[in-house]
Write an enzyme that holds these catalytic residues in place. Structure first.
Site, PDB file in Angstrom:
ATOM      1  CD  GLU A   1      -2.882   1.147   0.142  1.00 32.78           C
ATOM      2  OE1 GLU A   1      -3.081   2.209  -0.484  1.00 32.78           O
ATOM      3  OE2 GLU A   1      -3.457   0.063  -0.124  1.00 32.78           O
TER       4      GLU A   1
ATOM      5  CD  GLU B   1      -2.489   5.855  -5.950  1.00 33.71           C
ATOM      6  OE1 GLU B   1      -2.589   6.641  -4.967  1.00 33.71           O
ATOM      7  OE2 GLU B   1      -3.327   4.981  -6.205  1.00 33.71           O
TER       8      GLU B   1
END
Length: 239
Positions: free
Chosen positions: A69, A76
């Site tokens: 994660e 991103e």
């Protein structure tokens, strides 16, 4: 670089890491979901009394999911910086990162079910008044198991089942957990299928600083235990 500068640089590095951690928890909803499930898994593991090995596997699995994660969040951020406008390759980068998180999460679910499932089911059965069958170990011992036999002061045959190690057991520690013939059968029946069981008679005597030999019971008893081990799918080795 002085010691003061080194310590300061390490503290600064920890500060960056904790800020990254805080950013993920603040901006990523999935991180909160992972945190809730991780907390539930740890609490349940302690409640079930899982062995340290199983608990270590669960901790590593939780760390794997969180790492995926965190890496996805970093990807991103970098993609948004490099490509402020919509671009097909930017979408691919984000999708692949999300896919990595999904794979890690699914693997975590499977590992959790495999480790927590059997003991949780047994615990629930006990709470609801059911009497579960004697459970067998799920995994074989790393170095197998060791079986010892000797006669006590009354001439009765006693047995002991210990985890295998690279050292010789001492003459004091073996008789500390004596079992009769029926007791050793129960202990053997609880071993994992395919377990290696070494029936040995060589022990170390600290008093004389020498190795001594424990006795084997009569052939009829030896054959009885050999047949019993075979029925329970235990590999019994006798020198």
């Amino acid at each position: 670089m002085t010691i003061k500068e080194f310590i300061y640089s390490r503290l600064t590095a920890f500060g960056h890491a904790f800020r990254g951690w805080a950013y993920v928890l603040k901006t990523q909803h999935n991180a909160w979901i992972h945190s809730v499930f991780a907390t539930v898994v740890i609490v349940m593991s302690l409640w079930l009394g899982l062995p340290p090995r199983d608990l270590a596997v669960l901790v590593l699995t939780i760390a794997m999911v969180f790492s995926a994660e965190f890496i996805n969040t970093a990807i991103e951020a970098v993609v948004d910086l490099a490509s402020p406008v919509h671009h097909p390759l930017a979408k691919v980068g984000k999708d692949v990162g999300a896919g990595a998180v999904l794979i890690a999460a699914l693997a975590g679910v499977v590992i959790g079910l495999l480790i927590l499932g059997p003991p949780l089911w047994q615990k629930i059965s006990v709470l609801f008044g059911q009497s579960p069958e004697i459970s067998r170990a799920e995994q074989t011992a790393f170095k197998g198991m060791e079986l010892y036999s000797w006669q006590n002061e009354n001439g009765e045959w006693q047995y002991s089942l210990l985890v295998g190690t690279n050292r010789n057991k001492t003459a004091e520690e073996i008789p500390s957990t004596p079992l009769d013939l029926q007791g050793i059968k129960v202990a053997i029946a609880q071993l994992a299928v395919g377990e290696s069981l070494f029936w040995t008679n060589n022990v170390y005597d600290p008093g004389s600083s020498q190795s001594v030999n424990f006795a084997f019971p009569p052939d009829a008893v030896v054959n009885e235990l050999k047949e019993f081990a075979r029925e329970k799918q235990i590999d019994l080795y006798i020198p």
